[in-house]
Design a protein around this motif. Structure first.
Motif: not given
Length: 298
Positions: A161, A163, A187, A189, A214-216, A252-253, A255-256
């Motif tokens: 993950i 951020e 977010t 994925t 994943t990226e937020v 959001e995390n 979702h991650s």
């Protein structure tokens, strides 16, 4: 050789791809949004990243947006997946400090603190897999910002993950007209592609596409410049109309960690609209995390 990945965004859109698209039940979506996704996917292909946008869900300040997606199948990480640069079955996260300062005056150290608190909430859940922070070494870990011209193509797999930081509203407006006004964060994925067929994989046969990382991204300048909605209002432990970093990072995390939106009702940190301070997981959030991670090797 860099592993091939397919991109799905937690926000909600999609572009069917190959045989898997025909084998899975088709989703639903706004044709105009799908056209935007096709444009994004063409750019991704031109960059040689072998990724494609699968799905988007927005966390918004005020009125939300409908879901648009290509497939009904979801995404999950695979225990022991040798393709991830992981620490066994530990889930790792990294905070990219290069974009951590906000226009509202928070420093990168302050935004990092809000994210760390959020991750600690998920890590403390009894059903969650081990969740550990990796240090920011200064290497660019972000991939998708390059698609919109807000950075270079970074190095994937520095953590499960990432951020990715606070980006200007133009990043959110580029593919979602009006998005800079109401989207507070999104977010993305990424799931693995088979290096031979180019199709998304399901190596353990659980009927979920295999998550790679994943990226937020957080919106540094959400709000209406005409003044009917406040702009530049990020803070720590702040009340409405300001927006709390930790509350958004918890959502959001989620979702991650492969959770979708819940309700409302019931009230949950995974509700799709920002409604003030909501830093602690609620029963529906715990049930969701148990459904995903309860059987993960601990």
């Amino acid at each position: 050789m860099r592993s091939k990945v397919w991109l799905s965004m937690c926000l909600a859109l999609a572009l069917p791809m190959g045989a898997l698209a025909q084998q899975t039940q088709q989703g639903e979506g706004d044709p105009a949004v799908l056209a935007l996704m096709e444009s994004a996917n063409e750019q991704l292909r031109a960059m040689g990243l072998n990724v494609a946008v699968e799905q988007i869900e927005f966390f918004t300040y005020g009125e939300g947006r409908p879901l648009t997606r290509a497939h009904q199948s979801g995404n999950r990480r695979v225990p022991g997946d040798p393709r991830r640069n992981a620490d066994g079955n530990t889930i790792t996260y990294l905070v990219d400090l290069s974009d951590g300062n906000t226009a509202s005056g928070l420093t990168a150290a302050e935004t990092e603190l809000g994210v760390d608190r959020a991750m600690a909430s998920w890590a403390a859940d009894s059903c969650m897999a081990p969740l550990v922070k990796r240090p920011d070494t200064g290497e660019d870990p972000d991939v998708f910002d390059a698609v919109l011209g807000y950075g270079s193509v970074g190095t994937p797999f520095l953590a499960d993950i990432v951020e990715a930081g606070w980006l200007p509203r133009g990043f959110f407006e580029s593919y979602f007209p009006g998005g800079g006004r109401g989207i507070v964060a999104l977010t993305l994925t990424f799931t693995f592609l088979d290096p031979v067929t180019g199709e998304p994989t399901d190596i353990n046969g659980d009927n979920f596409l295999d998550v790679a990382f994943t990226e937020v991204y957080y919106n540094d300048n959400f709000g209406d410049p005409n003044g009917d909605r406040p702009a530049n209002t990020w803070g720590l432990d702040v009340q409405l109309p300001r927006v709390d970093v930790e509350t958004v990072a918890v959502h959001e995390n989620g979702h991650s960690l492969e959770l979708g939106h819940f309700g409302p009702p019931p009230t949950a940190v995974m509700n799709p609209r920002y409604a003030g301070l909501k830093q602690d997981l609620l029963p529906i959030d715990h049930a969701g995390i148990c459904s995903v991670w309860g059987s993960w090797p601990k």
